[in-house]
Write a protein that holds these residues in place. Structure first.
Motif, PDB file in Angstrom:
ATOM      1  N   LEU A 106      12.512  16.108  -2.438  1.00  0.00           N
ATOM      2  CA  LEU A 106      12.818  15.009  -1.526  1.00  0.00           C
ATOM      3  C   LEU A 106      14.257  14.600  -1.811  1.00  0.00           C
ATOM      4  O   LEU A 106      14.573  14.104  -2.891  1.00  0.00           O
ATOM      5  CB  LEU A 106      11.879  13.833  -1.739  1.00  0.00           C
ATOM      6  N   HIS A 107      15.116  14.857  -0.841  1.00  0.00           N
ATOM      7  CA  HIS A 107      16.522  14.504  -0.950  1.00  0.00           C
ATOM      8  C   HIS A 107      16.707  13.152  -0.265  1.00  0.00           C
ATOM      9  O   HIS A 107      16.409  13.015   0.922  1.00  0.00           O
ATOM     10  CB  HIS A 107      17.394  15.556  -0.263  1.00  0.00           C
ATOM     11  N   MET A 108      17.190  12.186  -1.011  1.00  0.00           N
ATOM     12  CA  MET A 108      17.328  10.827  -0.485  1.00  0.00           C
ATOM     13  C   MET A 108      18.795  10.416  -0.475  1.00  0.00           C
ATOM     14  O   MET A 108      19.450  10.440  -1.522  1.00  0.00           O
ATOM     15  CB  MET A 108      16.512   9.857  -1.344  1.00  0.00           C
ATOM     16  N   ASN A 109      19.286  10.082   0.688  1.00  0.00           N
ATOM     17  CA  ASN A 109      20.670   9.653   0.859  1.00  0.00           C
ATOM     18  C   ASN A 109      20.700   8.247   1.449  1.00  0.00           C
ATOM     19  O   ASN A 109      19.707   7.776   2.001  1.00  0.00           O
ATOM     20  CB  ASN A 109      21.414  10.619   1.771  1.00  0.00           C
ATOM     21  N   SER A 110      21.842   7.614   1.336  1.00  0.00           N
ATOM     22  CA  SER A 110      22.033   6.262   1.883  1.00  0.00           C
ATOM     23  C   SER A 110      20.878   5.353   1.492  1.00  0.00           C
ATOM     24  O   SER A 110      20.296   4.654   2.324  1.00  0.00           O
ATOM     25  CB  SER A 110      22.161   6.331   3.413  1.00  0.00           C
ATOM     26  N   LEU A 111      20.561   5.377   0.235  1.00  0.00           N
ATOM     27  CA  LEU A 111      19.408   4.617  -0.250  1.00  0.00           C
ATOM     28  C   LEU A 111      19.608   3.119  -0.067  1.00  0.00           C
ATOM     29  O   LEU A 111      20.733   2.595  -0.195  1.00  0.00           O
ATOM     30  CB  LEU A 111      19.142   4.950  -1.711  1.00  0.00           C
ATOM     31  N   LYS A 112      18.496   2.454   0.205  1.00  0.00           N
ATOM     32  CA  LYS A 112      18.487   1.012   0.423  1.00  0.00           C
ATOM     33  C   LYS A 112      17.551   0.363  -0.599  1.00  0.00           C
ATOM     34  O   LYS A 112      16.615   1.002  -1.091  1.00  0.00           O
ATOM     35  CB  LYS A 112      17.986   0.694   1.829  1.00  0.00           C
ATOM     36  N   PRO A 113      17.759  -0.907  -0.898  1.00  0.00           N
ATOM     37  CA  PRO A 113      16.850  -1.582  -1.836  1.00  0.00           C
ATOM     38  C   PRO A 113      15.386  -1.488  -1.401  1.00  0.00           C
ATOM     39  O   PRO A 113      14.490  -1.402  -2.258  1.00  0.00           O
ATOM     40  CB  PRO A 113      17.356  -3.024  -1.823  1.00  0.00           C
ATOM     41  N   GLU A 114      15.134  -1.464  -0.112  1.00  0.00           N
ATOM     42  CA  GLU A 114      13.750  -1.375   0.358  1.00  0.00           C
ATOM     43  C   GLU A 114      13.134   0.008   0.144  1.00  0.00           C
ATOM     44  O   GLU A 114      11.936   0.201   0.405  1.00  0.00           O
ATOM     45  CB  GLU A 114      13.648  -1.771   1.838  1.00  0.00           C
ATOM     46  N   SER A 162      11.443   4.905   9.024  1.00  0.00           N
ATOM     47  CA  SER A 162      12.274   4.161   8.074  1.00  0.00           C
ATOM     48  C   SER A 162      13.227   5.060   7.285  1.00  0.00           C
ATOM     49  O   SER A 162      14.191   4.570   6.685  1.00  0.00           O
ATOM     50  CB  SER A 162      11.402   3.373   7.107  1.00  0.00           C
ATOM     51  N   VAL A 163      12.970   6.373   7.271  1.00  0.00           N
ATOM     52  CA  VAL A 163      13.804   7.278   6.470  1.00  0.00           C
ATOM     53  C   VAL A 163      14.478   8.364   7.292  1.00  0.00           C
ATOM     54  O   VAL A 163      15.242   9.166   6.748  1.00  0.00           O
ATOM     55  CB  VAL A 163      12.994   7.920   5.324  1.00  0.00           C
ATOM     56  N   LYS A 164      14.211   8.383   8.581  1.00  0.00           N
ATOM     57  CA  LYS A 164      14.800   9.420   9.430  1.00  0.00           C
ATOM     58  C   LYS A 164      16.316   9.382   9.357  1.00  0.00           C
ATOM     59  O   LYS A 164      16.919   8.315   9.437  1.00  0.00           O
ATOM     60  CB  LYS A 164      14.343   9.238  10.878  1.00  0.00           C
ATOM     61  N   GLY A 165      16.916  10.546   9.205  1.00  0.00           N
ATOM     62  CA  GLY A 165      18.364  10.640   9.109  1.00  0.00           C
ATOM     63  C   GLY A 165      18.915  10.390   7.715  1.00  0.00           C
ATOM     64  O   GLY A 165      20.104  10.600   7.473  1.00  0.00           O
ATOM     65  N   GLY A 221       0.816  -1.197   0.000  1.00  0.00           N
ATOM     66  CA  GLY A 221       0.000   0.000   0.000  1.00  0.00           C
ATOM     67  C   GLY A 221       0.855   1.254   0.000  1.00  0.00           C
ATOM     68  O   GLY A 221       2.071   1.198   0.176  1.00  0.00           O
ATOM     69  N   ARG A 222       0.210   2.374  -0.200  1.00  0.00           N
ATOM     70  CA  ARG A 222       0.934   3.629  -0.220  1.00  0.00           C
ATOM     71  C   ARG A 222       1.179   4.101   1.207  1.00  0.00           C
ATOM     72  O   ARG A 222       0.281   4.029   2.056  1.00  0.00           O
ATOM     73  CB  ARG A 222       0.130   4.662  -1.023  1.00  0.00           C
ATOM     74  N   GLU A 223       2.372   4.597   1.470  1.00  0.00           N
ATOM     75  CA  GLU A 223       2.721   5.046   2.818  1.00  0.00           C
ATOM     76  C   GLU A 223       3.321   6.450   2.771  1.00  0.00           C
ATOM     77  O   GLU A 223       4.001   6.820   1.804  1.00  0.00           O
ATOM     78  CB  GLU A 223       3.723   4.085   3.471  1.00  0.00           C
ATOM     79  N   LEU A 224       3.067   7.196   3.828  1.00  0.00           N
ATOM     80  CA  LEU A 224       3.616   8.542   3.939  1.00  0.00           C
ATOM     81  C   LEU A 224       5.079   8.460   4.340  1.00  0.00           C
ATOM     82  O   LEU A 224       5.423   7.847   5.347  1.00  0.00           O
ATOM     83  CB  LEU A 224       2.832   9.354   4.965  1.00  0.00           C
ATOM     84  N   VAL A 225       5.915   9.091   3.564  1.00  0.00           N
ATOM     85  CA  VAL A 225       7.352   9.110   3.840  1.00  0.00           C
ATOM     86  C   VAL A 225       7.737  10.351   4.642  1.00  0.00           C
ATOM     87  O   VAL A 225       8.426  10.271   5.644  1.00  0.00           O
ATOM     88  CB  VAL A 225       8.156   9.075   2.520  1.00  0.00           C
ATOM     89  N   THR A 226       7.259  11.499   4.184  1.00  0.00           N
ATOM     90  CA  THR A 226       7.627  12.757   4.824  1.00  0.00           C
ATOM     91  C   THR A 226       6.626  13.831   4.451  1.00  0.00           C
ATOM     92  O   THR A 226       5.927  13.723   3.433  1.00  0.00           O
ATOM     93  CB  THR A 226       9.047  13.184   4.401  1.00  0.00           C
ATOM     94  N   ALA A 227       6.533  14.852   5.274  1.00  0.00           N
ATOM     95  CA  ALA A 227       5.630  15.963   4.996  1.00  0.00           C
ATOM     96  C   ALA A 227       6.255  17.246   5.530  1.00  0.00           C
ATOM     97  O   ALA A 227       7.074  17.224   6.459  1.00  0.00           O
ATOM     98  CB  ALA A 227       4.271  15.720   5.638  1.00  0.00           C
ATOM     99  N   ILE A 228       5.849  18.348   4.930  1.00  0.00           N
ATOM    100  CA  ILE A 228       6.347  19.652   5.368  1.00  0.00           C
ATOM    101  C   ILE A 228       5.183  20.621   5.456  1.00  0.00           C
ATOM    102  O   ILE A 228       4.315  20.666   4.574  1.00  0.00           O
ATOM    103  CB  ILE A 228       7.456  20.170   4.413  1.00  0.00           C
TER     104      ILE A 228
END
Length: 127
Positions: free
Chosen positions: A80-88, A62-65, A43-50
Motif C-alpha cells: 500500500l503506497h500512501m502519498n499526500s497523507l493527512k491526519p485523518e 477518501s484515498v483515491k488519487g 470501525g474498520r473500513e476497506l481502503v483498497t483491494a486488488i
C-alpha cells in the motif's frame, strides 16, 4: 496462512509511506487482497483491494488519487503506497486475504469477504 504487515510509522502531513504485507502461504497469487484500516474509536473500513490477477482495483473515495495498491506474486507481497497523507489517515492498517481463491467483490466488500487478517501496522500522520 499468516499475513505479516510492516512499514507503519509516524509521518508528517503531506508525506508518504509504504506498508507491506507478506503472505506465508503458497497460493498467494490465487487470492484477492485488501487493505483495511481502523482509526481510534471507529470501525474498520476497506481502503483498497486488488483482484487476484491484479487486473482490477478498488479505492475508497477518501484515498483515491493518493493511495495505490500493488502486488508482487513472486514475493507473496501486497503493498500500500500512501502519498499526500493527512491526519485523518491515522489508523491501524490491516491487510486481508479474500475468503476464497479467485474471489473479488471490490467496493461491495465486507469484512466477511476476507478470511485471513494480518496483525495490523500503525500509521500516524501528524499535522
Amino acid at each position: 496462512v499468516q499475513l505479516q504487515a510492516s512499514g507503519g510509522g509516524l509521518v508528517q502531513a503531506g508525506g508518504s509511506l509504504r506498508v507491506s504485507c507478506v503472505d506465508s502461504g503458497r497460493t498467494f497469487s490465487r487470492y484477492s487482497m485488501g487493505w483495511w484500516r481502523q482509526a481510534p474509536g471507529k470501525g474498520r473500513e476497506l481502503v483498497t483491494a486488488i483482484k487476484w490477477d491484479g487486473g482490477r482495483t478498488y479505492y475508497d473515495d477518501s484515498v483515491k488519487g493518493r493511495f495505490a495498491i500493488s502486488r508482487d506474486d513472486a514475493k507473496n507481497t501486497v503493498y500500500l503506497h500512501m502519498n499526500s497523507l493527512k491526519p485523518e489517515d491515522t489508523a491501524v492498517y490491516y491487510c486481508a486475504r479474500s475468503k476464497a481463491p479467485y474471489y473479488y467483490t471490490a467496493g461491495g466488500s465486507a469484512e466477511t469477504d476476507f478470511s485471513s487478517w494480518g496483525q495490523g501496522t500503525l500509521v500516524t500522520v501528524s499535522s
